[in-house]
Design a protein around this motif. Structure first.
Motif, PDB file in Angstrom:
ATOM      1  N   ASP A 224       0.235  -1.330   0.032  1.00  0.00           N
ATOM      2  CA  ASP A 224       0.006   0.177  -0.481  1.00  0.00           C
ATOM      3  C   ASP A 224       0.659   1.586   0.182  1.00  0.00           C
ATOM      4  OD1 ASP A 224      -2.687  -1.267  -0.373  1.00  0.00           O
ATOM      5  OD2 ASP A 224      -2.764  -0.865   2.088  1.00  0.00           O
ATOM      6  N   GLY A 225       0.485   2.322  -0.963  1.00  0.00           N
ATOM      7  CA  GLY A 225       1.653   3.587  -0.710  1.00  0.00           C
ATOM      8  C   GLY A 225       1.794   3.482  -1.355  1.00  0.00           C
ATOM      9  N   VAL A 226       2.530   2.748  -3.056  1.00  0.00           N
ATOM     10  CA  VAL A 226       3.198   3.185  -4.008  1.00  0.00           C
ATOM     11  C   VAL A 226       2.207   2.693  -5.094  1.00  0.00           C
ATOM     12  CG1 VAL A 226       5.276   2.956  -2.726  1.00  0.00           C
ATOM     13  CG2 VAL A 226       3.756   0.812  -3.151  1.00  0.00           C
ATOM     14  N   VAL A 261       5.807   6.982  -5.078  1.00  0.00           N
ATOM     15  CA  VAL A 261       4.642   6.556  -3.458  1.00  0.00           C
ATOM     16  C   VAL A 261       3.733   7.784  -3.934  1.00  0.00           C
ATOM     17  CG1 VAL A 261       4.948   7.521  -1.375  1.00  0.00           C
ATOM     18  CG2 VAL A 261       7.208   6.948  -2.311  1.00  0.00           C
ATOM     19  N   SER A 262       2.862   7.185  -3.437  1.00  0.00           N
ATOM     20  CA  SER A 262       1.526   7.863  -4.112  1.00  0.00           C
ATOM     21  C   SER A 262       0.509   8.670  -2.900  1.00  0.00           C
ATOM     22  CB  SER A 262       0.460   6.757  -4.611  1.00  0.00           C
ATOM     23  OG  SER A 262       0.873   5.105  -4.212  1.00  0.00           O
ATOM     24  N   SER A 263       1.056   8.158  -1.909  1.00  0.00           N
ATOM     25  CA  SER A 263       0.112   9.044  -0.639  1.00  0.00           C
ATOM     26  C   SER A 263       1.216   9.642   0.428  1.00  0.00           C
ATOM     27  CB  SER A 263      -0.690   7.871  -0.390  1.00  0.00           C
ATOM     28  OG  SER A 263      -1.241   8.111   1.107  1.00  0.00           O
ATOM     29  N   THR A 264       0.833   9.968   1.487  1.00  0.00           N
ATOM     30  CA  THR A 264       1.059  10.610   3.043  1.00  0.00           C
ATOM     31  C   THR A 264       0.998   9.503   3.937  1.00  0.00           C
ATOM     32  OG1 THR A 264      -1.012  11.967   3.649  1.00  0.00           O
ATOM     33  CG2 THR A 264       1.391  12.890   1.761  1.00  0.00           C
ATOM     34  N   SER A 265       0.227   8.958   3.456  1.00  0.00           N
ATOM     35  CA  SER A 265       0.060   7.549   4.480  1.00  0.00           C
ATOM     36  C   SER A 265       1.766   6.696   4.344  1.00  0.00           C
ATOM     37  CB  SER A 265      -1.092   6.643   4.391  1.00  0.00           C
ATOM     38  OG  SER A 265      -1.791   7.155   3.925  1.00  0.00           O
ATOM     39  N   VAL A 283       7.381   2.286   6.261  1.00  0.00           N
ATOM     40  CA  VAL A 283       7.901   3.342   6.031  1.00  0.00           C
ATOM     41  C   VAL A 283       7.163   4.458   5.610  1.00  0.00           C
ATOM     42  CG1 VAL A 283       9.739   4.091   4.251  1.00  0.00           C
ATOM     43  CG2 VAL A 283       9.290   1.323   4.497  1.00  0.00           C
ATOM     44  N   PRO A 284       7.772   5.390   6.968  1.00  0.00           N
ATOM     45  CA  PRO A 284       6.889   6.442   6.615  1.00  0.00           C
ATOM     46  C   PRO A 284       6.854   7.299   5.373  1.00  0.00           C
ATOM     47  CG  PRO A 284       8.235   6.326   8.192  1.00  0.00           C
ATOM     48  CD  PRO A 284       8.467   5.145   7.930  1.00  0.00           C
ATOM     49  N   VAL A 285       6.311   7.911   5.487  1.00  0.00           N
ATOM     50  CA  VAL A 285       6.125   9.205   4.073  1.00  0.00           C
ATOM     51  C   VAL A 285       6.083  10.173   4.746  1.00  0.00           C
ATOM     52  CG1 VAL A 285       5.469   9.905   2.364  1.00  0.00           C
ATOM     53  CG2 VAL A 285       5.567   7.309   3.354  1.00  0.00           C
ATOM     54  N   VAL A 286       7.007  11.590   4.798  1.00  0.00           N
ATOM     55  CA  VAL A 286       7.123  12.765   5.367  1.00  0.00           C
ATOM     56  C   VAL A 286       7.022  13.961   4.291  1.00  0.00           C
ATOM     57  CG1 VAL A 286       8.007  14.293   7.121  1.00  0.00           C
ATOM     58  CG2 VAL A 286       7.887  12.137   8.064  1.00  0.00           C
TER      59      VAL A 286
END
Length: 435
Positions: A224-226, A261-265, A283-286
């Motif tokens: 999720d998130g990519v 990376v498609s989201s801030t999640s 992996v956190p996204v900031v």
């Protein structure tokens, strides 16, 4: 496994020591270590590792460079190191009794080999591997392309499971016959170990190198998130990137993914099970990358592979037999290839260097197997008869038949075995001779 066990984030990535190797001689020391496998606040686990940790250090070089590694064995029993997936000289393959003598306790061995292929590989013990790998004797080995893809982050993700006791130690019973006759030693705790990074932002392009280092567990994985594509399998680039879906990694298999990376999640690595999805790690996204613009994901540069001679391919059949609920349980050896359990003085087949073989893998058992060939890569044959992806480990489900095509151009004696290491320990192994 319960849901709490899986909700592990990058707070534990300190397990992953980072060491870059670029053709510089180094020491790789196998030793007793202590690792925080369970969540922070739970007891640490006595394990085996390399250079003070598990996984061991990241070994890294450019394609064509030479690894010079002095292996020192300080675990109190014999060991050796196999460089999984690398097409190297037979004497460096790290298989005691076949390519070298076992490295006894307090002994050492000099490994030196050129890395011919760019890709994602790994190293692990190949002596009592069903126990020593389960205890942590493994690490990642990366060979970078001379012209690498344009990404913001290159992340190694090692997926493992452990059979833990309540006091935080590894459960005993590494040679449990029930485990070996079924699916192997499956853990009750699992997670994805992600190489430490500084920061990932929405809009970044990342390369994810997934490695299944579990001794026996097959991991389906969802991300999720990519948004992206699969670009390599078992270290070998695909001719065309493939859709990022339906990922399944048998033990020892690798998948390279390039994605945006498609989201801030967080980027999440999810293990789907019958009881629902479990989070292996994230992996956190900031922040946001406002500079990079989305572009098409291109194929990686190919490695040099000899093309098979299909007109003169040697036809062979390797039948997997045995396991629970089979007649072999009444005789010698739980598992077998073509009726033979364990290694013999006679190889499965002897090849002249450069010969092509088409091997039919027949799984005549009630359990899946991941069949690994040392020293070579092979093509899986698609249902339409065309040659598919290059692999060094192929997944063959229960009752399934799969054909592979291999050019045996690397001289020496090479192991061919199930990489469910409990199955290997109980007889599912043979060898191939290349003149």
């Amino acid at each position: 496994m319960n849901r709490r066990d899986f909700l592990i984030t990058t707070s534990a990535v300190t397990l992953f020591p980072c060491f870059a190797l670029a053709s510089a001689p180094m020491e790789l020391v196998a030793e007793q270590v202590s690792a925080q496998i369970l969540p922070e606040g739970e007891p640490a686990t006595p394990m085996l590792g390399f250079n003070g940790g598990t996984p061991g250090p990241v070994l890294r070089a450019l394609q064509g460079e030479v690894f010079d590694i002095r292996f020192q064995n300080q675990i109190g029993e014999g060991s050796a190191v196999h460089w999984h997936g690398l097409r190297i000289d037979n004497a460096m393959d790290g298989v005691p009794g076949m390519t070298q003598e076992v490295v006894e306790a307090d002994g050492e061995f000099e490994y030196s080999f050129r890395a011919p292929d760019a890709g994602t590989f790994w190293y692990h013990s190949h002596n009592r591997s069903w126990e020593q790998v389960a205890k942590g004797l493994y690490g990642p080995l990366i060979v970078d392309e001379l012209t690498p893809p344009d990404v913001d982050h290159d992340l190694i993700v090692m997926i493992d499971d452990w059979r833990m006791s309540e006091n935080g130690t590894l459960a005993d019973g590494f040679e449990n016959m029930h485990d070996q006759a079924h699916q192997g030693r499956l853990g009750n705790f699992a997670r994805a170990l992600v190489e430490p990074i500084t920061q990932v932002r929405r809009g970044d392009r990342v390369r994810l190198r997934l490695i299944n280092v579990a001794t026996d567990r097959i991991f389906p994985v969802e991300l999720d998130g990519v948004e992206g594509s699969v670009v390599a399998l078992d270290g070998m680039p695909l001719t065309q990137p493939q859709e990022l879906s339906g990922l399944l990694l048998a033990p020892a298999q690798r998948v390279d993914i390039i994605a945006d990376v498609s989201s801030t999640s967080p980027i999440s690595f999810i293990f789907p099970t019958r009881d629902g999805p479990y989070l292996l790690g994230e992996v956190p996204v900031v922040g946001v990358n406002a500079i990079r613009q989305p572009t098409e994901i291109s194929a990686l540069p190919p490695n040099e592979i000899t093309q098979p001679d299909m007109d003169n391919a040697v036809p062979l059949t390797l039948t997997m037999e045995g396991g629970a609920m089979s007649r072999r349980m009444m005789g010698d050896g739980i598992w077998a290839f073509n009726g033979q359990s364990g290694l013999t003085d006679t190889p499965f087949h002897s090849f002249e260097r450069g010969q092509t073989a088409r091997i039919r893998l027949v799984n005549d058992t009630r359990f899946p197997h991941g069949i690994h060939l040392h020293g070579h890569h092979f093509s899986e044959v698609e249902t339409d008869g065309t040659l598919g992806a290059l692999r060094d480990t192929t997944f063959v489900d229960a009752g399934e038949t799969r054909d592979i095509v291999c050019v045996f151009d690397n001289p020496g004696n090479w192991l061919l075995h199930c990489h469910m290491l409990g199955h290997q320990a109980a007889g599912m192994k043979t060898w191939i001779e290349v003149a």
